[in-house]
Write an enzyme that holds these catalytic residues in place. Structure first.
Site, PDB file in Angstrom:
ATOM      1  N   HIS A 159       9.134  -0.091   9.260  1.00  0.00           N
ATOM      2  CA  HIS A 159       8.338  -1.332   9.307  1.00  0.00           C
ATOM      3  C   HIS A 159       8.517  -2.207   8.059  1.00  0.00           C
ATOM      4  CE1 HIS A 159       6.107   0.545  12.618  1.00  0.00           C
ATOM      5  NE2 HIS A 159       5.869   1.594  11.834  1.00  0.00           N
ATOM      6  N   ASP A 196       0.889  -1.174   0.000  1.00  0.00           N
ATOM      7  CA  ASP A 196       0.000   0.000   0.000  1.00  0.00           C
ATOM      8  C   ASP A 196       0.924   1.220   0.000  1.00  0.00           C
ATOM      9  OD1 ASP A 196       0.963  -0.595   2.573  1.00  0.00           O
ATOM     10  OD2 ASP A 196      -0.752   0.338   3.569  1.00  0.00           O
TER      11      ASP A 196
HETATM   12  C1  BDR Z   1       2.387  -0.509   8.630  1.00  0.00           C
HETATM   13  O1  BDR Z   1       1.332   0.419   8.432  1.00  0.00           O
HETATM   14  C2  BDR Z   1       1.621   1.264   7.340  1.00  0.00           C
HETATM   15  O2  BDR Z   1       1.287   2.591   7.607  1.00  0.00           O
HETATM   16  C3  BDR Z   1       3.089   1.095   7.049  1.00  0.00           C
HETATM   17  O3  BDR Z   1       3.334   1.254   5.665  1.00  0.00           O
HETATM   18  C4  BDR Z   1       3.398  -0.313   7.520  1.00  0.00           C
HETATM   19  O4  BDR Z   1       3.157  -1.260   6.498  1.00  0.00           O
HETATM   20  C5  BDR Z   1       2.935  -0.305  10.031  1.00  0.00           C
HETATM   21  O5  BDR Z   1       1.943  -0.561  10.971  1.00  0.00           O
HETATM   22 CA    CA Z   2       2.813  -0.567   4.227  1.00  0.00          CA
END
Ligand code: BDR
Ligand code: CA
Length: 301
Positions: free
Chosen positions: A232, A2
């Site tokens: 992340h 995403d």
């Molecule tokens: C996840 O949430 C999204 O906002 C970031 O891209 C990551 O995949 C972290 O909780």
């Molecule tokens: Ca993400």
């Protein structure tokens, strides 16, 4: 994926990781509406002169819940206002779940799905093709907050991580499937030793190649607003490289579905709970080594 800021960094890391051959990217509604996630994926690839990776637009909303994005964090364009021009590249006209299903069926036991967004596309593929999960090599995903470390609490709610919270029904289908799953959750991705600071940004800014320059722009947006930057998605991608950076436990996981206060909780069940399939959940990370790897892969020409 995403494609927001950390997803974009995961793309850049993937392009610089000889262990991986990226067969395609499917987009999914998450940080941004799916159309913007597709545009951002294409903008990143085009900017880096990578024209041979198919991008396939996926599901525009979660299976049952209404869509709820995170542009407040990633910026109005989802990419920290870095002002990349609109892409000339296009998404492919196939459906994301079909692309996943066909790629896996053509290469049984060979494909790793790396999921850095909500699990909607993968769940839809599993719904359409029974047995598909068993034909995968594995799924490496960014998602969940398992309470295994002091950092394993929620980021979308006090209890739930964003990707799982966004589409808990899809996450349940995926975790209940027979796929081998390695999950990188907030327990490790929020560990400060694996996060970027101003100091790392300065190091990346000194590297003179297009991948590092783009990364520095993306990272700057977050570092200017927050004291540190949680990586992340690049961290989750690193778990697919088979470099020993993580410790894992194996446990059955329950995903709390619906839209109550507990939506998106990823609950570790007792081992005896054989009604649930076990997943590998990261409980330790060598943050220093991860950051070394991340920086060297961005900076080496
Ligand atoms: C996840 O949430 C999204 O906002 C970031 O891209 C990551 O995949 C972290 O909780
Ligand atoms: Ca993400």
């Amino acid at each position: 994926m995403d494609t927001g800021i950390d997803d974009a960094l995961a793309i850049i890391l993937a392009l610089n990781s000889p262990e991986l051959k990226v067969l395609g990217i499917t987009t999914v509604a998450g940080n941004a509406p799916v159309k913007l996630c597709s545009t951002n994926t294409l903008r990143i690839l085009e900017h880096l002169n990578t024209n041979d990776i198919p991008v396939i637009e996926g599901m525009e909303k979660p299976l049952k819940q209404p869509f709820s994005g995170a542009l407040g964090y990633h910026g109005p364009d989802g990419l920290g206002e870095i002002n990349l021009p609109p892409p000339k590249l296009h998404t492919k006209s196939t459906l994301a779940w079909e692309f996943i299903a066909e790629s896996v069926s053509r290469n049984p036991g060979e494909i790793t799905l790396i999921a850095t967004g909500p699990l909607t596309n993968i769940a839809v593929a599993f719904q359409h093709v029974p047995g598909l999960a068993s034909s995968l090599s594995r799924i490496v995903l960014m998602g969940g907050a398992y309470g295994l470390t002091q950092y394993g609490k929620g980021n979308r709610t006090p209890f739930a991580e964003f990707n799982i919270w966004q589409d808990p029904e899809a996450a349940k289908i995926v975790f209940d499937s027979k796929a081998v799953i390695s999950a990188i959750g907030l327990d490790v991705s929020m560990n400060p030793s694996a996060c970027l600071t101003k100091y790392h940004l300065k190091q990346i800014q000194k590297c003179n190649n297009p991948h590092a320059r783009l990364s520095a722009e993306l990272i700057k947006y977050i570092i200017n607003r927050h004291t540190y930057f949680e990586l992340h998605d690049p961290l989750a991608l690193t778990a697919a490289l088979d470099i020993p950076l993580f410790g894992f436990i194996s446990a059955p996981i329950e995903i709390i579905t619906g839209d109550g206060w507990d939506r998106g909780i990823t609950r570790i069940l007792p081992k005896e709970e054989i009604s649930h399939h076990s997943a590998y959940i990261a409980n330790t990370v060598n943050g220093e080594r991860f950051l070394e790897l991340f920086l060297s892969r961005l900076c080496d020409d």
